[in-house]
Write an enzyme that holds these catalytic residues in place. Structure first.
Site, PDB file in Angstrom:
ATOM      1  N   CYS A 249      -0.532   4.087   2.126  1.00  0.00           N
ATOM      2  CA  CYS A 249      -0.306   3.936   3.576  1.00  0.00           C
ATOM      3  C   CYS A 249       1.155   4.209   3.935  1.00  0.00           C
ATOM      4  CB  CYS A 249      -0.615   2.513   4.051  1.00  0.00           C
ATOM      5  SG  CYS A 249      -2.083   1.757   3.385  1.00  0.00           S
ATOM      6  N   ASP A 250       2.081   3.674   3.156  1.00  0.00           N
ATOM      7  CA  ASP A 250       3.474   3.611   3.603  1.00  0.00           C
ATOM      8  C   ASP A 250       4.458   4.458   2.793  1.00  0.00           C
ATOM      9  OD1 ASP A 250       2.703   1.720   5.499  1.00  0.00           O
ATOM     10  OD2 ASP A 250       2.976   0.056   4.105  1.00  0.00           O
TER      11      ASP A 250
ATOM     12  N   CYS B  29       0.825  -1.198   0.000  1.00  0.00           N
ATOM     13  CA  CYS B  29       0.000   0.000   0.000  1.00  0.00           C
ATOM     14  C   CYS B  29       0.863   1.253   0.000  1.00  0.00           C
ATOM     15  CB  CYS B  29      -0.913  -0.018   1.225  1.00  0.00           C
ATOM     16  SG  CYS B  29      -1.935   1.442   1.381  1.00  0.00           S
TER      17      CYS B  29
END
Ligand code: NAP
Length: 307
Positions: free
Chosen positions: A134-135, A131
């Site tokens: 997300c990261d 992701c």
């Protein structure tokens, strides 16, 4: 018999639990094998509204759980093995035990498709991620070479997003043509920071011995030639698999296994509602899953009130 059973304990499940609990329906949440869902595998969630400093994925899910329990949601760590939605009440088999419910909210989420490499498993959260949203912004990836694996819209989206952070983004695809939509493909190919690596598969992620990602081992599927490519992160975007196998003969699913949604949160079976990634192939965000969990709860409440 329960008034509401919720299958799954990610953002969708716990939000559905919060709303149905506040409506006095004492929902029972069946957590499944991964309590808290996919988000618990993310270190820092920076795009969930209300957390300006970001929030640890596990912490966010614990808070959602606490909030729902405060209003009377019940929790069972059971796993649903099968369901029978052919009559009333709705029947679930949970760890071998028969359970009955008037309504069911399905919030079983989706799993990232994995490459299936041992090194991928060992380096997950240590530079291997599924992701970019997300990261991608984590300090470890800043101004570093990054690798995205895949050739669909998700891979293109991830690669384009990562150009904000990485020094260069290599898109490793197993063919020499993208599966992605034309507009995404064109955007990707025109970007100066993105370098496609065609006809190639990742055979190993390096370096398990150092317990962090330092590169990937690639194999050209046409020539058989192998090479190492240095990078600090590997973003795998080769599709998702909705967790819906147990509903196969019970509910309408689309050709990719996603639960078909009608009129907001309803499914093909009256009294069975759905929310989150098991029905959403487009947005797949924590906040959209939470919103759908809310909608499913309101629908379940109305269904019960209509008697
Ligand atoms: P996808 O379209 O199924 O693409 C998956 C990609 O991963 C394909 O290029 C596939 O290669 C590759 N792949 C699959 N298994 C692999 C393996 N084991 N090893 C290496 N590569 C592998 O999945 P997606 O990109 O997640 O998209 C899913 C759906 O959501 C699509 O309908 C897409 O249009 C939509 N979506 C849209 C947007 C947008 O419009 N902004 C964004 C994200 C997703 P092959 O091409 O060789 O099969």
């Amino acid at each position: 018999m329960e008034q509401v059973m919720i299958i799954g304990s990610g953002c969708a499940g716990w939000t559905a639990a919060l709303y149905t609990a506040r409506a006095g329906l004492q929902p029972l949440v069946l957590t499944g094998a991964q309590p808290g869902g996919l988000l618990t595998t993310t270190n820092l969630v920076e795009n969930f509204p209300g957390f300006p400093e970001g929030v640890d994925g596990f912490e966010l899910m614990s808070r959602l759980q606490k909030q729902a329990e405060r209003f009377g949601a019940k929790i069972s760590f059971g796993t649903v093995e099968s369901v029978d939605f052919s009559g009333r009440p709705l029947v679930l088999t949970v760890d071998g035990e028969r359970r009955e419910a008037q309504t069911v909210i399905i919030a079983t989420g989706a799993s990232h498709r994995h490459l299936g490499l041992e090194s991928e498993r060992q380096l997950e959260t240590k530079g291997v991620t599924y992701c970019a949203t997300c990261d991608g912004a984590l300090p470890v990836f800043r101004n570093q070479p990054l690798v995205v694996v895949g050739g669909g819209d998700s891979a293109c989206e991830e690669a384009l997003y990562l150009t904000r952070f990485g020094a260069v983004v290599y898109l490793v695809h197993r063919r020499d043509q993208l599966r992605a939509s034309k507009i995404m493909a064109e955007r990707l190919l025109a970007h100066p920071k993105i370098q496609p690596v065609w006809d190639s598969v990742v055979t190993e992620i390096l370096d398990v011995a150092q317990d962090r990602v330092t590169g990937v081992r690639l194999k050209n599927v046409k020539t058989g030639a192998e090479q190492n490519l240095d990078c600090a992160g590997v973003f795998i975007a080769i599709g998702h698999v909705p967790n819906t196998a147990i509903f196969k003969d019970q509910l309408e699913l689309d050709e990719n296994g996603y639960v078909v949604r009608r009129h907001g949160a309803a499914t093909s079976v009256p009294g069975v509602f759905v929310a989150g990634d098991c029905t959403d192939r487009v947005y797949r965000q924590a906040i959209t899953a939470a919103g759908m969990g809310c909608a499913a709860a309101l629908e379940a409440e109305r269904f019960l009130a209509a008697g």
